[in-house]
Design an enzyme around this catalytic site. Structure first.
Site, PDB file in Angstrom:
ATOM      1  N   TYR A  92      57.296 -41.055  54.357  1.00 30.46           N
ATOM      2  CA  TYR A  92      55.811 -40.677  54.000  1.00 30.46           C
ATOM      3  C   TYR A  92      54.752 -41.373  55.403  1.00 30.46           C
ATOM      4  CZ  TYR A  92      55.761 -46.049  53.134  1.00 30.46           C
ATOM      5  OH  TYR A  92      55.629 -47.269  52.939  1.00 30.46           O
ATOM      6  N   TYR A 106      53.882 -37.086  51.540  1.00 31.07           N
ATOM      7  CA  TYR A 106      55.284 -37.445  51.303  1.00 31.07           C
ATOM      8  C   TYR A 106      56.224 -36.255  51.855  1.00 31.07           C
ATOM      9  CZ  TYR A 106      53.545 -41.439  48.575  1.00 31.07           C
ATOM     10  OH  TYR A 106      52.725 -42.847  48.223  1.00 31.07           O
ATOM     11  N   ARG A 108      59.772 -36.381  50.234  1.00 34.57           N
ATOM     12  CA  ARG A 108      60.725 -36.757  49.548  1.00 34.57           C
ATOM     13  C   ARG A 108      61.628 -36.184  48.597  1.00 34.57           C
ATOM     14  NH1 ARG A 108      56.527 -40.336  46.142  1.00 34.57           N
ATOM     15  NH2 ARG A 108      58.271 -42.156  46.291  1.00 34.57           N
ATOM     16  N   LYS A 234      46.740 -56.219  36.209  1.00 31.22           N
ATOM     17  CA  LYS A 234      45.902 -56.508  37.615  1.00 31.22           C
ATOM     18  C   LYS A 234      44.804 -55.780  37.634  1.00 31.22           C
ATOM     19  CE  LYS A 234      50.060 -54.932  38.984  1.00 31.22           C
ATOM     20  NZ  LYS A 234      51.258 -54.697  39.743  1.00 31.22           N
ATOM     21  N   ASP A 268      52.280 -54.339  44.804  1.00 35.19           N
ATOM     22  CA  ASP A 268      53.561 -54.734  45.227  1.00 35.19           C
ATOM     23  C   ASP A 268      53.889 -56.059  45.567  1.00 35.19           C
ATOM     24  OD1 ASP A 268      53.714 -51.987  44.871  1.00 35.19           O
ATOM     25  OD2 ASP A 268      53.940 -51.747  46.965  1.00 35.19           O
TER      26      ASP A 268
END
Length: 318
Positions: A92, A106, A108, A234, A268
């Site tokens: 990516y 991307y 993938r 979040k 993350d």
């Protein structure tokens, strides 16, 4: 010792301007979280208490072998990384604007990780997962799999939960990874996933985009109704909203960041910081504070995985 297995995909990352200066490294939402989890464990009083295993498939190419070596240097256990003889990692490209927001390209579709559930040695992974305390995965983990493989993974998670393994999930909704009818498909998959989830670590923007939740409280209430025991929503610069076994929701604020450089791995790194505290026995609020602290540091630097010097300073100052 606590043992967590994190299932997902790691890709080769190119970061910079097309046909201009570009940095090559690696990244992926669950792998990023795994690295920051290992770094968070090092800040615990008893760092040896948590074993972090990454579950994926890579190739035999030099890039795959180089990634494994780097992961091991971070403290990740790679015994559950399968080798695909026919495929290699995905790729990516990240492009950043002046505000630190990013866009992705991307490559993938034929990555080794996409065919993890079809690997000849997948039964060894299934057996190994029965011995861990927690399995963590994301919506991207589910999205990249072919439909039949996705259902096989959900069935595996259901069996693991019945055997006492705690399931943690970050929805990390990415519309481009789902078919044209994604709002139907992904809702069905996510509802099934949430009914297996003991700990949800979700981002409000993703949940709002998919479900139309007007506020983070609505997101939290929806997840609790689906049976999620511990919920963390979040909410970016405002921190997060968290609710555990009781009926009270708590907002855990962040420390303001003067200059945001790159938000690529904000969620993350929060997940990794949170899990490093949660698995060590800290409470939900304390775990959220560590997640906020780590994410606030990461977004002040470029790249998904920043220099460990900066994360170490952030964690030791908490």
């Amino acid at each position: 010792m606590k043992h967590i297995a994190i299932i997902g995909e790691c890709m080769i990352e190119l970061n910079g301007k097309p046909f201009g200066p570009m940095q090559q490294t690696f990244g992926g939402d669950t792998l990023n979280a795994a690295v920051y989890l290992c770094r968070g464990c090092a800040a615990n009083v008893e760092p040896e208490r948590i074993q972090v295993s990454y579950v994926t498939a890579l190739g035999r190419d030099p890039l795959s072998q180089g990634m494994i070596s780097r992961w091991q240097q971070e403290g990740l256990d790679t015994e559950l990384v399968l080798c695909d003889e026919q495929r290699s990692p995905g790729l990516y490209l990240i492009q950043l604007d002046e505000q630190g927001e990013r866009t992705f390209l991307y490559w993938r579709n034929q990555s080794a990780a996409r065919y993890l559930m079809q690997h000849p040695d997948i039964d060894q992974i299934k057996t190994a997962l029965t011995d861990v305390d927690m399995v963590f995965l994301s919506g991207i983990t589910l999205a990249i799999l072919p439909e039949q493989d996705r259902m096989e993974l959900l069935n595996l998670l259901a069996k693991l939960r019945q055997q006492g393994v705690e399931i943690a999930f970050d929805s990390n909704f990415r519309p481009a990874l789902w078919p044209d009818d994604h709002h139907v498909t992904v809702k069905t998959i996510y509802e099934a996933m949430y009914r297996l989830t003991g700990l949800a670590l979700v981002t409000f923007d993703d949940e709002q985009q998919l479900w139309g939740d007007p506020t983070p409280t609505h997101t939290l209430n929806r997840l609790k109704k689906l049976g999620v025991q511990h919920c963390v929503v979040k909410i970016g610069a405002d921190g997060c909203l968290v609710q555990g076994d009781d009926t009270s929701a708590h907002t855990v604020a962040t420390t303001p960041v003067a200059q945001v450089i790159d938000t690529t791995s904000a969620g993350d790194s929060f997940n990794g910081g949170f899990l490093s505290a949660y698995l060590a026995g800290y409470g939900l609020i304390e775990s959220c504070q560590r997640g906020n602290q780590l994410a606030g540091t990461v977004i002040q630097h470029r790249g998904a995985i920043i220099d460990p010097i900066y994360t170490q300073a952030a964690l030791l100052s908490q």
